[in-house]
Design an enzyme around this catalytic site. Structure first.
Site, PDB file in Angstrom:
ATOM      1  N   ASP A   1     -36.320  21.928  14.748  1.00 35.88           N
ATOM      2  CA  ASP A   1     -35.692  20.891  13.930  1.00 35.88           C
ATOM      3  C   ASP A   1     -36.716  20.206  13.036  1.00 35.88           C
ATOM      4  O   ASP A   1     -37.918  20.480  13.103  1.00 35.88           O
ATOM      5  CB  ASP A   1     -35.020  19.859  14.837  1.00 35.88           C
ATOM      6  CG  ASP A   1     -33.826  20.434  15.580  1.00 35.88           C
ATOM      7  OD1 ASP A   1     -33.139  21.297  15.011  1.00 35.88           O
ATOM      8  OD2 ASP A   1     -33.590  20.022  16.734  1.00 35.88           O
TER       9      ASP A   1
ATOM     10  N   TYR B   1     -41.811  23.500  25.797  1.00 34.55           N
ATOM     11  CA  TYR B   1     -41.681  22.342  24.919  1.00 34.55           C
ATOM     12  C   TYR B   1     -42.586  21.232  25.439  1.00 34.55           C
ATOM     13  O   TYR B   1     -42.596  20.937  26.634  1.00 34.55           O
ATOM     14  CB  TYR B   1     -40.226  21.846  24.877  1.00 34.55           C
ATOM     15  CG  TYR B   1     -39.275  22.846  24.295  1.00 34.55           C
ATOM     16  CD1 TYR B   1     -38.762  23.878  25.084  1.00 34.55           C
ATOM     17  CD2 TYR B   1     -38.916  22.775  22.959  1.00 34.55           C
ATOM     18  CE1 TYR B   1     -37.900  24.815  24.549  1.00 34.55           C
ATOM     19  CE2 TYR B   1     -38.039  23.710  22.417  1.00 34.55           C
ATOM     20  CZ  TYR B   1     -37.539  24.732  23.217  1.00 34.55           C
ATOM     21  OH  TYR B   1     -36.687  25.657  22.675  1.00 34.55           O
TER      22      TYR B   1
END
Length: 246
Positions: free
Chosen positions: A59, A128
């Site tokens: 994103d 992540y």
């Protein structure tokens, strides 16, 4: 037709995510523009679209240390990038692409992909990392694009207790936008929160399979709420049967 594997990294601070968009600067847009220039293929060529398929789209503002994507290209088209260089075409493309992409993208490697390789579906797991500087401590200015500053001091024990409930195979549908035909069941292999040198780094997360992009933005937000208030979150994760995880 040759399938190439591209390994790369990027600083996402100035990008509106990975996916190509008509009027916004994106990682895919920059890479495909460079490929069209290097291989001398018009942008609207139906026979050589030079479309990249990525392991997992990121994103806006999200960085990638080691992203993987693949590209299908005709052999004759690929050979155009060799020019005067006496090296194989993938190496020639690597050299030219490395010089043409902007400074916030780095190309690690360009190689011929093994048979059956698909950057999206061949990915086994993803990691992540979320970095947070709490307790109103100063953020290293060199890391300001990678760290979230907070005034309050977070409770690591409460955050790790909540994180432990996400380990294993669960349905994370409450963290994802609707995806008709897709699945929100994922296996989380490891999650932990720790404080290196007075800072908190949260969300060291391994996910097997394809990622649900919105859910990972929600995870650290939930951890912060629990770290700030000490609340527990038994409703955070539900098992495959829909019951709260224990």
């Amino acid at each position: 037709m040759v399938r190439l594997r591209l390994d790369l990294a990027y600083d996402g601070g100035a990008f509106y995510g990975w996916a190509k968009q008509p009027t916004l600067r994106t990682v895919q847009g920059e890479l495909e523009q460079a490929l069209h220039t290097i291989l001398r293929v018009p942008a609207d060529d139906p026979d050589e679209p030079l479309r990249l398929t990525v392991a997992g789209r990121t994103d806006t503002g999200v960085h990638a240390l080691h992203q993987v994507c693949h590209l299908d290209v005709g052999e004759a088209t690929l050979e155009r990038c060799v020019g005067h260089m006496g090296v194989p075409a993938p190496e020639a493309l690597f050299r030219r692409l490395s010089r043409m992409v902007p400074d916030d993208i780095a190309i690690h490697a360009v190689s011929v992909a093994p048979e059956g390789f698909d950057a999206r579906f061949s990915a086994l797991e993803r990691t992540y990392v979320y970095r947070i500087c709490d307790d109103a401590r100063p953020v290293d200015p060199r890391m300001r694009g990678f760290v979230l500053p907070l005034d309050d001091r977070l409770d690591l024990d409460a955050m790790n207790a909540a994180a432990a409930m996400t380990i294993g195979l669960h349905d994370f549908g409450s963290f994802a936008t609707p995806n008709p035909g897709g699945t929100t069941i994922r296996e989380v292999k490891r999650r932990r929160v720790h404080r290196p040198r007075g800072r908190i780094r949260t969300g060291v997360l391994h996910d097997r399979g394809r990622c649900i992009r919105p859910q990972y933005g929600a995870f650290p937000g939930q951890r912060l709420r629990e770290g700030g208030t000490g609340q527990e979150g038994p409703e955070l994760v539900r098992g495959e049967d829909g019951d709260p995880a224990t």
